[in-house]
Design an enzyme around this catalytic site. Structure first.
Site, PDB file in Angstrom:
ATOM      1  N   LYS A   9      41.919  38.270   5.719  1.00 46.58           N
ATOM      2  CA  LYS A   9      42.162  36.973   6.339  1.00 46.58           C
ATOM      3  C   LYS A   9      41.326  35.871   5.671  1.00 46.58           C
ATOM      4  CE  LYS A   9      43.332  38.907  10.929  1.00 46.58           C
ATOM      5  NZ  LYS A   9      42.958  38.841  12.372  1.00 46.58           N
ATOM      6  N   TYR A  49      52.835  36.720  13.962  1.00 42.64           N
ATOM      7  CA  TYR A  49      52.108  36.888  15.226  1.00 42.64           C
ATOM      8  C   TYR A  49      52.970  36.536  16.441  1.00 42.64           C
ATOM      9  CZ  TYR A  49      47.565  37.968  13.114  1.00 42.64           C
ATOM     10  OH  TYR A  49      46.516  38.584  12.455  1.00 42.64           O
ATOM     11  N   ASN A 112      37.961  37.978  12.431  1.00 44.97           N
ATOM     12  CA  ASN A 112      37.622  39.400  12.294  1.00 44.97           C
ATOM     13  C   ASN A 112      38.077  40.004  10.973  1.00 44.97           C
ATOM     14  OD1 ASN A 112      40.318  39.424  12.763  1.00 44.97           O
ATOM     15  ND2 ASN A 112      40.222  40.507  14.717  1.00 44.97           N
ATOM     16  N   HIS A 115      43.636  42.077   8.991  1.00 44.99           N
ATOM     17  CA  HIS A 115      44.758  42.506   9.821  1.00 44.99           C
ATOM     18  C   HIS A 115      45.310  43.800   9.247  1.00 44.99           C
ATOM     19  CE1 HIS A 115      48.697  42.625  11.788  1.00 44.99           C
ATOM     20  NE2 HIS A 115      49.151  42.955  10.591  1.00 44.99           N
ATOM     21  N   GLU A 126      56.409  43.834   9.050  1.00 43.29           N
ATOM     22  CA  GLU A 126      55.417  43.008   8.341  1.00 43.29           C
ATOM     23  C   GLU A 126      55.539  43.139   6.829  1.00 43.29           C
ATOM     24  OE1 GLU A 126      52.275  43.443  12.089  1.00 43.29           O
ATOM     25  OE2 GLU A 126      51.739  44.296  10.135  1.00 43.29           O
TER      26      GLU A 126
HETATM   27  P1  IDP Z   1      44.401  43.261  16.063  1.00 40.33           P
HETATM   28  O1  IDP Z   1      44.204  42.298  14.916  1.00 40.33           O
HETATM   29  O2  IDP Z   1      43.220  44.180  16.223  1.00 40.33           O
HETATM   30  O3  IDP Z   1      45.705  43.996  15.997  1.00 40.33           O
HETATM   31  P2  IDP Z   1      45.569  41.654  18.224  1.00 40.33           P
HETATM   32  O4  IDP Z   1      45.332  41.891  19.670  1.00 40.33           O
HETATM   33  O5  IDP Z   1      46.912  42.012  17.664  1.00 40.33           O
HETATM   34  O6  IDP Z   1      44.383  42.374  17.405  1.00 40.33           O
HETATM   35  O7  IDP Z   1      45.284  40.106  17.957  1.00 40.33           O
HETATM   36  C1  IDP Z   1      45.658  39.512  16.735  1.00 40.33           C
HETATM   37  C2  IDP Z   1      44.522  38.632  16.256  1.00 40.33           C
HETATM   38  O8  IDP Z   1      44.372  37.530  17.159  1.00 40.33           O
HETATM   39  C3  IDP Z   1      43.141  39.292  16.234  1.00 40.33           C
HETATM   40  O9  IDP Z   1      42.909  40.049  15.060  1.00 40.33           O
HETATM   41  C4  IDP Z   1      42.220  38.088  16.335  1.00 40.33           C
HETATM   42  O10 IDP Z   1      42.087  37.429  15.060  1.00 40.33           O
HETATM   43  C5  IDP Z   1      43.012  37.172  17.272  1.00 40.33           C
HETATM   44  N1  IDP Z   1      42.616  37.345  18.679  1.00 40.33           N
HETATM   45  C6  IDP Z   1      42.997  38.335  19.518  1.00 40.33           C
HETATM   46  N2  IDP Z   1      42.453  38.187  20.740  1.00 40.33           N
HETATM   47  C7  IDP Z   1      41.728  37.052  20.674  1.00 40.33           C
HETATM   48  C8  IDP Z   1      40.919  36.351  21.637  1.00 40.33           C
HETATM   49  O11 IDP Z   1      40.781  36.750  22.794  1.00 40.33           O
HETATM   50  N3  IDP Z   1      40.280  35.243  21.183  1.00 40.33           N
HETATM   51  C9  IDP Z   1      40.410  34.773  19.912  1.00 40.33           C
HETATM   52  N4  IDP Z   1      41.172  35.404  18.979  1.00 40.33           N
HETATM   53  C10 IDP Z   1      41.810  36.526  19.355  1.00 40.33           C
HETATM   54 MG    MG Z   2      47.682  43.354  16.290  1.00 45.80          MG
END
Ligand code: IDP
Ligand code: MG
Length: 154
Positions: A9, A49, A112, A115, A126
């Site tokens: 990312k 997303y 984080n 992805h 994807e």
């Molecule tokens: P993942 O990346 O571990 O699959 P997902 O729940 O699919 O997690 O969420 C997609 C992305 O959205 C996350 O990687 C993160 O960057 C962002 N995200 C998810 N939950 C939150 C939140 O509560 N606050 C801010 N960003 C979030």
């Molecule tokens: Mg996800």
């Protein structure tokens, strides 16, 4: 064999962690079958997303993912989808276990670093979005040492 869609990312690129993150996947034994350094167009980020469209963090997530380039990767290996998700660690950097990529390099919940597809269905969708021309199929010279070919791949 499975192929997974990975995105290093914008924070991963900006923090110069691209090489270190990719190294971890290579060291595990995964094969690079696609790579594309790109700025994600708004529409592609929204589609990628779209499952999160109703979530409060969605607008910020789309803004983050389109703010700076990413490295999109297609990585192949035995059970690679689940293997890579484990290597990433929990979604929030603040909660991810040490030893995982997010656990070692991220403390933010949203920023984080990486992805990865979370299921074969998501991977297919994807990969179609980020690699519409398909992946690059080729053999790896070390396959007989990375795998016990008969029991792993038989
Ligand atoms: P993942 O990346 O571990 O699959 P997902 O729940 O699919 O997690 O969420 C997609 C992305 O959205 C996350 O990687 C993160 O960057 C962002 N995200 C998810 N939950 C939150 C939140 O509560 N606050 C801010 N960003 C979030
Ligand atoms: Mg996800």
């Amino acid at each position: 064999m499975q192929t997974s869609l990975i995105l290093i990312k914008p924070d991963g690129v900006q923090r110069r962690l691209t090489g270190r993150i990719l190294s971890r996947f290579e060291e595990k034994g995964l094969q690079i079958v696609g790579a594309r350094f790109m700025k994600i167009p708004l529409e592609l980020a929204e589609t990628h997303y779209e499952a999160h469209k109703e979530r409060p963090f969605y607008p910020g997530l789309v803004q983050y993912m389109t703010s700076s380039p990413v490295l999109a990767l297609a990585l192949r290996g035995k059970s690679s989808i689940a293997v890579i998700r484990k290597m990433l660690g929990a979604t929030f950097g603040s909660q991810a276990d040490p030893g995982t990529i997010r656990g070692d390099f991220a403390i933010s919940d949203g920023y984080n670093l990486v992805h990865a597809s979370d299921s074969p269905e998501a991977a297919e969708k994807e990969l179609g979005l980020f690699f519409p021309e398909g992946t690059v199929d080729y053999g790896m010279a070390d396959t007989p040492w990375v795998y016990d070919v008969e029991s792993d791949l038989g």
